[in-house]
Design a protein around this motif. Structure first.
Motif: not given
Ligand code: MLT
Length: 321
Positions: A215-239
Motif C-alpha cells: 500500500a502506498y497511500a490513502v486518498t482521504t484528508k486524514g489517515r485511516l484508524k485501522s491503517l495508521p502507518d499508511l500515509p495520505t497521498a498529501h503526506e506522501a507528496g501529492l499535495e
C-alpha cells in the motif's frame, strides 16, 4: 370523458394502495460491478439492513461491465415500481461525460433515494512490486513508459477515475487492464498478474493488513484508524490529492414518491443499524449521516458531481466511445 376520469381515479387509487403495501415481494438491487468487490460489499451490507426494516428479502444482482453503464441502463429501463433499484457510486457522474452515447440521460434518469457512504481509496501494488513508498512508485512509473499494468473496473469506474487523476498528476503512463469490477482486479493483483490499482479501502483493507499487497497511500484528508502507518497521498507528496467514492441508492424515474419515501426512511434507519455500522467500520468506511440519506441530497450529489468532473474529463480529452 366520465369513463376516462373514473379510470384515472381508479389507477391513482391502485397506485397509492400498492405504494402503501410496498414491498409485497422481494426487491432486486442491481450492482453494476462484479461480485466480491467494494460496491458489492457495501450493497450487500446495506440490503441486509434494509430488508430487516422493509420485511422483504432484497436480492443483489451483479451486472458489471463498461464502467457500470450496462447495469445502470438495466435499472433505467426497469418498471418504476420500486422492485428494481440501483446502488452505484461516483462512476454514475463521470460516465455522464466519459460516454457520449449513453442510452439514458443521467441527470433525469432516476428517482434518487439517498446516499449510502463515502469510501476512501488506496493506491496499492502487488506485494513484490519494487517501490516501497509513493515517491519511489512515481519514479518507477516514470522510468517504465507505460509498462506497468494497472487494473481497473472499466472507463467510468472509481478505480479508473483515481488512476486517471493519479497518472495525470504525476505525469506518468500505465497500461490499463479493464475488468468487470475491482473484485476480479484484486484477485489478479494477489496472483501477481497485474502490477497495481487504486481501489476503495472497503476492498483493500484486508489485503493491506495481511500484507498481501503493497500500500502506498490513502486518498482521504486524514489517515485511516485501522491503517495508521499508511500515509495520505498529501503526506506522501501529492499535495491536496483527495478522492472519496460516494455511493447512492437510486430507483428508475417515475417510481411513485410514496415508495421512494418508504425506501429513504428504510435507508436512513438501516444506516444506524449497529450491525451495518460495525461492518462498514470493519471495511474502513462510514454510513452517511441521516440528512444525506435523502432523495434531495442524492440527486444534488449526482448533479453536482456531473458538473464537477465534466471539465476535468473534457480537459483530459479521453472518452469511452
Ligand atoms: C470501481 O472501481 O468503480 C469499483 O471498485 C467497482 C467495483 O465495485 O467492483
Amino acid at each position: 370523458m366520465r369513463l376516462v376520469l373514473i379510470a384515472a381515479a381508479l389507477a391513482a387509487t391502485i397506485a397509492s394502495a400498492s405504494a402503501q403495501d410496498y414491498p409485497t415481494r422481494p426487491v432486486n438491487i442491481i450492482v453494476p460491478a462484479a461480485a466480491g468487490g467494494p460496491t458489492d460489499a457495501i450493497s450487500r451490507i446495506t440490503a441486509l439492513a434494509m430488508s430487516k426494516l422493509l420485511g422483504q428479502q432484497i436480492t443483489i444482482e451483479n451486472v458489471g461491465g463498461a464502467g457500470g453503464t450496462i447495469g445502470t441502463a438495466r435499472v433505467v429501463r426497469a418498471d418504476p415500481d420500486g422492485y428494481t433499484l440501483l446502488i452505484y457510486h461516483v462512476g454514475l457522474s463521470t460516465a455522464a461525460t466519459l460516454y457520449r452515447k449513453l442510452p439514458y440521460d443521467t441527470r433525469s434518469a432516476f428517482a434518487a433515494v439517498g446516499l449510502v457512504t463515502d469510501a476512501p481509496m488506496t493506491i496499492i501494488g502487488r506485494s513484490d512490486l519494487e517501490p516501497n513508498t509513493l515517491k519511489e512508485l512515481v519514479a518507477f512509473l516514470k522510468g517504465r513508459t507505460a509498462k506497468t499494468t494497472f487494473g481497473n473496473a472499466g472507463i467510468g469506474s472509481a478505480s479508473h477515475l483515481c488512476g486517471m487523476l493519479f497518472m495525470s498528476r504525476v505525469q506518468a503512463q500505465v497500461t490499463t487492464v479493464p475488468y468487470r469490477g475491482t473484485g476480479p482486479v484484486m484477485n489478479d493483483l494477489l496472483g501477481k498478474q497485474i502490477d497495481m490499482t487504486c481501489d476503495q479501502a472497503t476492498n483493500t483493507t484486508g489485503p493491506i493488513m495481511g500484507k498481501l499487497v503493497k500500500a502506498y497511500a490513502v486518498t482521504t484528508k486524514g489517515r485511516l484508524k485501522s491503517l495508521p502507518d499508511l500515509p495520505t497521498a498529501h503526506e506522501a507528496g501529492l499535495e491536496g490529492f483527495e478522492l472519496g467514492v460516494w455511493h447512492g441508492l437510486f430507483a428508475p424515474k417515475g417510481t411513485p414518491p410514496a415508495i421512494v419515501q418508504k425506501l429513504s426512511t428504510a435507508l436512513k434507519a438501516a444506516l444506524k443499524d449497529p450491525d451495518l455500522v460495525k461492518r462498514f467500520n470493519d471495511i474502513n468506511t462510514e454510513p452517511m449521516p441521516e440528512d444525506r440519506a435523502t432523495p434531495e441530497a442524492a440527486q444534488r450529489m449526482l448533479l453536482s458531481e456531473i458538473d464537477r468532473w465534466a471539465p476535468i474529463i473534457n480537459a483530459a480529452g479521453e472518452y469511452a466511445d
